[in-house]
Design a protein around this motif. Structure first.
Motif, PDB file in Angstrom:
ATOM      1  N   ARG A 154       0.641  -1.119  -0.107  1.00 38.73           N
ATOM      2  CA  ARG A 154       0.114  -0.021  -0.054  1.00 38.73           C
ATOM      3  C   ARG A 154       1.038   1.233   0.010  1.00 38.73           C
ATOM      4  NH1 ARG A 154      -2.814  -1.133   4.125  1.00 38.73           N
ATOM      5  NH2 ARG A 154      -4.382  -2.112   3.048  1.00 38.73           N
ATOM      6  N   GLU A 155       1.862   1.201   0.658  1.00 36.27           N
ATOM      7  CA  GLU A 155       2.929   2.463   0.732  1.00 36.27           C
ATOM      8  C   GLU A 155       3.563   2.631  -0.604  1.00 36.27           C
ATOM      9  OE1 GLU A 155       7.064   3.864   3.014  1.00 36.27           O
ATOM     10  OE2 GLU A 155       5.793   2.170   3.925  1.00 36.27           O
ATOM     11  N   ILE A 156       3.822   1.529  -1.094  1.00 37.27           N
ATOM     12  CA  ILE A 156       4.689   1.659  -2.361  1.00 37.27           C
ATOM     13  C   ILE A 156       3.528   2.190  -3.541  1.00 37.27           C
ATOM     14  CG2 ILE A 156       5.485   0.398  -4.447  1.00 37.27           C
ATOM     15  CD1 ILE A 156       6.796  -1.678  -2.188  1.00 37.27           C
ATOM     16  N   ASN A 170      -1.316  -7.388 -10.042  1.00 38.31           N
ATOM     17  CA  ASN A 170      -1.659  -8.537  -9.220  1.00 38.31           C
ATOM     18  C   ASN A 170      -1.371  -8.219  -7.832  1.00 38.31           C
ATOM     19  OD1 ASN A 170      -2.278 -10.963  -8.199  1.00 38.31           O
ATOM     20  ND2 ASN A 170      -0.312 -12.107  -9.499  1.00 38.31           N
ATOM     21  N   LEU A 171      -2.493  -8.352  -7.172  1.00 40.05           N
ATOM     22  CA  LEU A 171      -2.371  -8.171  -5.526  1.00 40.05           C
ATOM     23  C   LEU A 171      -2.791  -9.400  -4.812  1.00 40.05           C
ATOM     24  CD1 LEU A 171      -3.637  -4.305  -5.484  1.00 40.05           C
ATOM     25  CD2 LEU A 171      -1.297  -5.318  -4.934  1.00 40.05           C
ATOM     26  N   ASP A 172      -2.956 -10.562  -5.551  1.00 33.90           N
ATOM     27  CA  ASP A 172      -3.580 -11.819  -5.151  1.00 33.90           C
ATOM     28  C   ASP A 172      -2.752 -12.233  -3.979  1.00 33.90           C
ATOM     29  OD1 ASP A 172      -5.129 -13.977  -5.233  1.00 33.90           O
ATOM     30  OD2 ASP A 172      -3.647 -15.202  -6.220  1.00 33.90           O
ATOM     31  N   GLY A 173      -3.564 -12.484  -2.968  1.00 36.31           N
ATOM     32  CA  GLY A 173      -3.187 -12.736  -1.688  1.00 36.31           C
ATOM     33  C   GLY A 173      -3.041 -11.579  -0.723  1.00 36.31           C
ATOM     34  N   GLN A 174      -2.909 -10.523  -1.001  1.00 38.74           N
ATOM     35  CA  GLN A 174      -3.155  -9.204  -0.292  1.00 38.74           C
ATOM     36  C   GLN A 174      -4.441  -8.873   0.408  1.00 38.74           C
ATOM     37  OE1 GLN A 174      -0.016  -8.089   0.384  1.00 38.74           O
ATOM     38  NE2 GLN A 174       0.705  -9.692  -0.984  1.00 38.74           N
ATOM     39  N   SER A 175      -4.322  -8.256   1.556  1.00 42.51           N
ATOM     40  CA  SER A 175      -5.674  -8.039   2.140  1.00 42.51           C
ATOM     41  C   SER A 175      -5.537  -6.251   2.024  1.00 42.51           C
ATOM     42  CB  SER A 175      -5.656  -8.404   3.585  1.00 42.51           C
ATOM     43  OG  SER A 175      -4.613  -7.827   4.311  1.00 42.51           O
ATOM     44  N   GLU A 177      -7.882  -3.038   1.071  1.00 41.54           N
ATOM     45  CA  GLU A 177      -9.589  -2.642   0.608  1.00 41.54           C
ATOM     46  C   GLU A 177      -9.562  -1.436  -0.180  1.00 41.54           C
ATOM     47  OE1 GLU A 177     -11.494  -1.879   4.437  1.00 41.54           O
ATOM     48  OE2 GLU A 177     -10.561  -3.768   5.100  1.00 41.54           O
ATOM     49  N   THR A 178      -8.339  -0.637  -0.558  1.00 46.24           N
ATOM     50  CA  THR A 178      -8.662   0.479  -1.429  1.00 46.24           C
ATOM     51  C   THR A 178      -7.355   0.770  -2.105  1.00 46.24           C
ATOM     52  OG1 THR A 178      -7.896   2.182   0.317  1.00 46.24           O
ATOM     53  CG2 THR A 178     -10.223   1.610  -0.004  1.00 46.24           C
ATOM     54  N   LEU A 179      -7.272   1.284  -3.204  1.00 46.97           N
ATOM     55  CA  LEU A 179      -5.990   1.528  -3.837  1.00 46.97           C
ATOM     56  C   LEU A 179      -6.127   3.070  -4.343  1.00 46.97           C
ATOM     57  CD1 LEU A 179      -6.009  -1.265  -6.542  1.00 46.97           C
ATOM     58  CD2 LEU A 179      -4.414  -0.947  -4.546  1.00 46.97           C
ATOM     59  N   PRO A 180      -4.943   3.562  -4.474  1.00 48.86           N
ATOM     60  CA  PRO A 180      -4.901   5.231  -4.788  1.00 48.86           C
ATOM     61  C   PRO A 180      -5.614   5.342  -6.043  1.00 48.86           C
ATOM     62  CG  PRO A 180      -2.767   4.470  -4.178  1.00 48.86           C
ATOM     63  CD  PRO A 180      -3.688   3.186  -4.349  1.00 48.86           C
ATOM     64  N   ILE A 190      -7.075  -6.137 -12.506  1.00 47.06           N
ATOM     65  CA  ILE A 190      -6.530  -6.002 -10.919  1.00 47.06           C
ATOM     66  C   ILE A 190      -6.867  -7.443 -10.663  1.00 47.06           C
ATOM     67  CG2 ILE A 190      -6.571  -5.322  -8.636  1.00 47.06           C
ATOM     68  CD1 ILE A 190      -7.808  -2.720  -9.833  1.00 47.06           C
ATOM     69  N   THR A 191      -5.634  -8.205 -10.184  1.00 53.71           N
ATOM     70  CA  THR A 191      -6.115  -9.321  -9.655  1.00 53.71           C
ATOM     71  C   THR A 191      -6.228  -9.532  -8.323  1.00 53.71           C
ATOM     72  OG1 THR A 191      -4.918 -10.589 -11.696  1.00 53.71           O
ATOM     73  CG2 THR A 191      -5.210 -11.796  -9.665  1.00 53.71           C
ATOM     74  N   THR A 192      -6.903  -9.875  -7.397  1.00 58.91           N
ATOM     75  CA  THR A 192      -6.983  -9.740  -6.029  1.00 58.91           C
ATOM     76  C   THR A 192      -7.611 -11.196  -5.632  1.00 58.91           C
ATOM     77  OG1 THR A 192      -9.146  -8.963  -6.001  1.00 58.91           O
ATOM     78  CG2 THR A 192      -6.952  -7.513  -6.059  1.00 58.91           C
ATOM     79  N   ASN A 193      -7.763 -11.567  -4.293  1.00 62.66           N
ATOM     80  CA  ASN A 193      -8.187 -12.726  -3.663  1.00 62.66           C
ATOM     81  C   ASN A 193      -9.888 -12.527  -4.100  1.00 62.66           C
ATOM     82  OD1 ASN A 193      -6.156 -12.910  -2.534  1.00 62.66           O
ATOM     83  ND2 ASN A 193      -6.860 -13.001  -0.389  1.00 62.66           N
TER      84      ASN A 193
END
Length: 193
Positions: A154-156, A170-175, A177-180, A190-193
């Motif tokens: 998130r900081e990056i 790809n943010l698969d496996g990350q928890s 909730e929001t993106l910039p 966007i790939t997420t859980n």
């Protein structure tokens, strides 16, 4: 899809167009050794050997895979300006991300960072923030990190407003909730859980 190779005259979903391209290439024997799931969907295949050899010849220095373990930093420092696709695997012994002259990576189109959570995150954050400030071409970004890295990622991403060409994240496996908002404007996938 992330590289912008798919072409559509209509308002079709990129995933549908991608599947159509894959079926065409598979019917022309570009791929072999198909593995299917219980529903008869193809889940894995490999490029035909002749096609693979031809591609390897054409992209000689454009694709690079590097494994970083403790004390092995020379390979990443030998990057040249031709690298367009980079995979960095952070081994178990990697204590920190090595200092890299990001100016050599201005043509970078895709970046996959896979690794373990025992690395010093500040060195990786510093590298990525510098890369994002200089890179104008990055289209695909994949963090193969464990879920406990969500705060670091998130900081990056809060400092990634210059990545106007980023299409795949790809943010698969990350928890998360929001993106910039700046990143969401340009992404196509966007790939997420």
């Amino acid at each position: 899809m992330a590289q912008g190779y798919l072409n559509s005259e209509q308002e079709e979903e990129m995933e549908i167009i991608g599947v159509e391209y894959f079926v065409i290439l598979a019917s022309r024997s570009f791929f072999q050794d198909f593995k299917k799931d219980d529903d008869d969907n193809i889940v894995r295949c490999k490029m035909h050997d002749i096609v693979n050899d031809s591609v390897q010849f054409l992209i000689q220095n454009e694709c690079l895979s590097i494994e970083i373990n403790g004390g092995e930093e020379s390979s990443i420092n030998s990057l040249d300006g031709k690298v367009c696709h980079l995979m960095v695997n952070l081994g178990y012994n990697a204590a920190s991300f090595p200092a890299v002259a990001t100016g050599r990576l201005q043509r970078l189109y895709s970046l996959l960072i896979d690794g373990h959570n025992n690395i010093d995150n500040s060195s990786l954050i510093e590298f990525l923030q510098e890369l994002f400030s200089e890179s104008r071409c990055l289209r695909a970004l994949d963090f193969g990190y464990p879920p406990e890295s969500s705060d670091m990622i998130r900081e990056i991403l809060t400092n990634a407003e210059k990545l106007v060409h980023l299409r795949y994240l790809n943010l698969d496996g990350q928890s998360m909730e929001t993106l910039p908002r700046e990143i969401l404007e340009y992404l196509r996938c966007i790939t997420t859980n």
